[in-house]
Every structure is written in structure tokens, then in C-alpha cells.
Scaffold this motif. Structure first.
Motif, PDB file in Angstrom:
ATOM      1  N   CYS A   4       1.534  -1.301  -6.167  1.00 10.49           N
ATOM      2  CA  CYS A   4       1.012  -0.976  -4.758  1.00 10.49           C
ATOM      3  C   CYS A   4      -0.377  -0.607  -4.701  1.00 10.49           C
ATOM      4  O   CYS A   4      -0.678  -0.125  -6.079  1.00 10.49           O
ATOM      5  CB  CYS A   4       1.764   0.319  -3.908  1.00 10.49           C
ATOM      6  N   ARG A   5      -0.960  -0.708  -3.963  1.00 12.10           N
ATOM      7  CA  ARG A   5      -2.607  -0.097  -3.899  1.00 12.10           C
ATOM      8  C   ARG A   5      -2.463   1.335  -3.282  1.00 12.10           C
ATOM      9  O   ARG A   5      -1.542   1.372  -2.532  1.00 12.10           O
ATOM     10  CB  ARG A   5      -3.429  -1.071  -3.179  1.00 12.10           C
ATOM     11  N   TRP A  17       5.983  11.722  -3.077  1.00 11.20           N
ATOM     12  CA  TRP A  17       6.577  10.810  -2.108  1.00 11.20           C
ATOM     13  C   TRP A  17       5.698  10.430  -1.382  1.00 11.20           C
ATOM     14  O   TRP A  17       4.773  10.722  -0.767  1.00 11.20           O
ATOM     15  CB  TRP A  17       7.860  11.352  -1.517  1.00 11.20           C
ATOM     16  N   GLY A  18       5.840   8.912  -0.738  1.00  8.29           N
ATOM     17  CA  GLY A  18       5.022   8.244   0.252  1.00  8.29           C
ATOM     18  C   GLY A  18       5.674   7.326   0.966  1.00  8.29           C
ATOM     19  O   GLY A  18       6.825   6.889   0.663  1.00  8.29           O
ATOM     20  N   ALA A  19       4.922   6.421   1.874  1.00  8.01           N
ATOM     21  CA  ALA A  19       5.361   5.379   2.619  1.00  8.01           C
ATOM     22  C   ALA A  19       4.925   4.110   1.786  1.00  8.01           C
ATOM     23  O   ALA A  19       3.531   4.048   1.227  1.00  8.01           O
ATOM     24  CB  ALA A  19       5.002   5.312   3.892  1.00  8.01           C
ATOM     25  N   VAL A  20       5.548   2.995   1.729  1.00  8.50           N
ATOM     26  CA  VAL A  20       5.050   1.807   1.146  1.00  8.50           C
ATOM     27  C   VAL A  20       5.029   0.767   2.470  1.00  8.50           C
ATOM     28  O   VAL A  20       5.884   0.683   3.212  1.00  8.50           O
ATOM     29  CB  VAL A  20       5.920   1.030   0.286  1.00  8.50           C
ATOM     30  N   TRP A  21       3.619   0.216   2.724  1.00 11.06           N
ATOM     31  CA  TRP A  21       3.262  -0.369   3.633  1.00 11.06           C
ATOM     32  C   TRP A  21       3.135  -1.884   3.268  1.00 11.06           C
ATOM     33  O   TRP A  21       2.325  -1.984   2.183  1.00 11.06           O
ATOM     34  CB  TRP A  21       2.152  -0.119   4.591  1.00 11.06           C
ATOM     35  N   TYR A  47       0.861  -1.219   0.062  1.00 11.24           N
ATOM     36  CA  TYR A  47      -0.049   0.012   0.097  1.00 11.24           C
ATOM     37  C   TYR A  47       0.958   1.325   0.021  1.00 11.24           C
ATOM     38  O   TYR A  47       1.836   1.229   0.851  1.00 11.24           O
ATOM     39  CB  TYR A  47      -0.931   0.101   1.219  1.00 11.24           C
ATOM     40  N   PHE A  48       0.434   2.365  -0.940  1.00 10.68           N
ATOM     41  CA  PHE A  48       1.167   3.478  -0.965  1.00 10.68           C
ATOM     42  C   PHE A  48       0.565   4.453  -0.272  1.00 10.68           C
ATOM     43  O   PHE A  48      -0.488   4.880  -0.880  1.00 10.68           O
ATOM     44  CB  PHE A  48       1.610   3.831  -2.507  1.00 10.68           C
ATOM     45  N   ALA A  49       1.092   5.005   0.747  1.00  7.42           N
ATOM     46  CA  ALA A  49       0.515   6.142   1.715  1.00  7.42           C
ATOM     47  C   ALA A  49       1.040   7.312   1.290  1.00  7.42           C
ATOM     48  O   ALA A  49       2.363   7.424   1.351  1.00  7.42           O
ATOM     49  CB  ALA A  49       0.376   5.773   2.944  1.00  7.42           C
TER      50      ALA A  49
END
Length: 180
Positions: A110-111, A68-72, A11-13
Motif C-alpha cells: 500500500c501507499r 489499524w486503517g482502511a485499505v482503499w 492506499y492505507f488510510a
């Protein structure tokens, strides 16, 4: 080549779910993988949220821009909770699959979520003033900035976030996320 892990999804946040405390409210299985960059999209704000007392973040397709973001990494059983949080059933956001570049430049599938209604004029850029009605609340913007710092997004990106104008409102419902 796009990578996936069976039984889980990436998941891309890029908004409030950058903050670890926030993502774990509805998805306790979320494991931080690292940071990533979504190319040919820009971060924008649109659609007022009662909960957040201001406009919420979305990604908008934009040639040459990046978010840019976080990958979970989240257990697949968490999709319904994430969809509910993002308002998929109320047609607020819709899920989409994107290719995110990790720091080693490998792509990972990623979702992520995009608002169903996105701005078509005055797309937020470095030289575009964000209209007042599309500004996030102080609380929401602080949540994004703290999450960006926590995830160690690039400094120039964090500085860009700090320069996003807010609407002067605080969200009493979400303030506890920020320790207040």
C-alpha cells in the motif's frame, strides 16, 4: 507475497481518509477493500494544521506497535490528487510504500503517507501523555473516530482513539464533513 492491481493502487488510510466522505472529495474512484494493520508503527500526532485547527496524524516507526486503517483501491490517475491533499509538494507528508496485513493475514502493498517531521521524543503510546501542542482538534479527532467506526476497525483500537486528548478547538472549515 505483496499484491497489487494494474491501473490502480492500494492506499492505507489511518487518519481523516478513514471517513468515506473525506476520501471521496479528492478521490471519487476510491473503493473500500477492507481493513488492515500496519505493523511496527504507532499512530501519533504532530505538526499543527491551520485547516484542521490542531495537530494531524502520522505513522511513526515503533517496534511491536501497530496501526489499524482502511485499505482503499484507487485509480492510479488519483495519485496527484492524493499527493496534493497530503501536502507532498509543500513537504508536509511524504508517500511511502508499506506492507499492510489484511484480516486474513495476507500482506498487501500500500501507499501511505508519513509526516516529514515526526516526533522523536514522547512518542505516543498507551502510557504516554500527548503534549498539548501535539493534540488534534475536536473536529479532526471526530473525523478519524467516525471513519474508524464506519470502516469497522477493531473495537479496542476505536476505544484507544476515543482516549486521544484533543486541544478543545473545532475546525469551521472541515465541520461539514461531520454533518455540522
Amino acid at each position: 507475497m505483496l499484491q497489487t492491481v494494474t491501473g490502480t493502487f492500494f492506499y492505507f488510510a489511518y487518519g481523516s481518509n478513514l471517513l468515506k466522505k473525506r476520501i471521496h472529495i479528492n478521490n471519487p474512484s476510491a473503493v473500500f477493500v477492507g481493513i488492515g494493520r500496519l505493523n511496527d508503527h504507532t499512530l501519533d500526532f504532530f505538526k499543527y494544521s491551520e485547516k484542521w485547527c490542531g495537530a494531524v496524524a502520522t505513522v511513526v516507526p515503533a517496534d511491536g506497535a501497530s496501526v489499524w486503517g482502511a485499505v482503499w483501491n484507487i485509480d492510479s490517475s488519483g495519485i496527484p490528487a492524493l499527493d496534493k491533499q497530503e501536502g507532498v509538494s509543500t513537504n508536509t507528508y511524504f508517500p511511502k510504500t508499506v506492507a499492510v496485513c489484511k484480516c486474513d493475514e495476507a500482506e498487501i502493498e500500500c501507499r501511505t503517507y508519513q509526516l516529514t517531521d515526526i516526533p522523536t521524543e514522547n512518542i505516543r503510546g498507551h502510557d504516554t501523555e500527548l503534549p498539548f501542542e501535539r493534540r488534534p482538534s475536536i473536529t479532526y479527532l471526530d473525523c478519524i473516530i467516525k471513519g474508524a467506526m464506519e470502516c469497522k476497525l477493531p473495537e479496542d483500537y476505536i476505544e484507544n482513539l476515543k482516549n486521544v486528548p484533543h486541544n478543545g478547538q473545532a475546525s469551521p472549515h472541515m465541520q461539514e464533513l461531520l454533518g455540522g
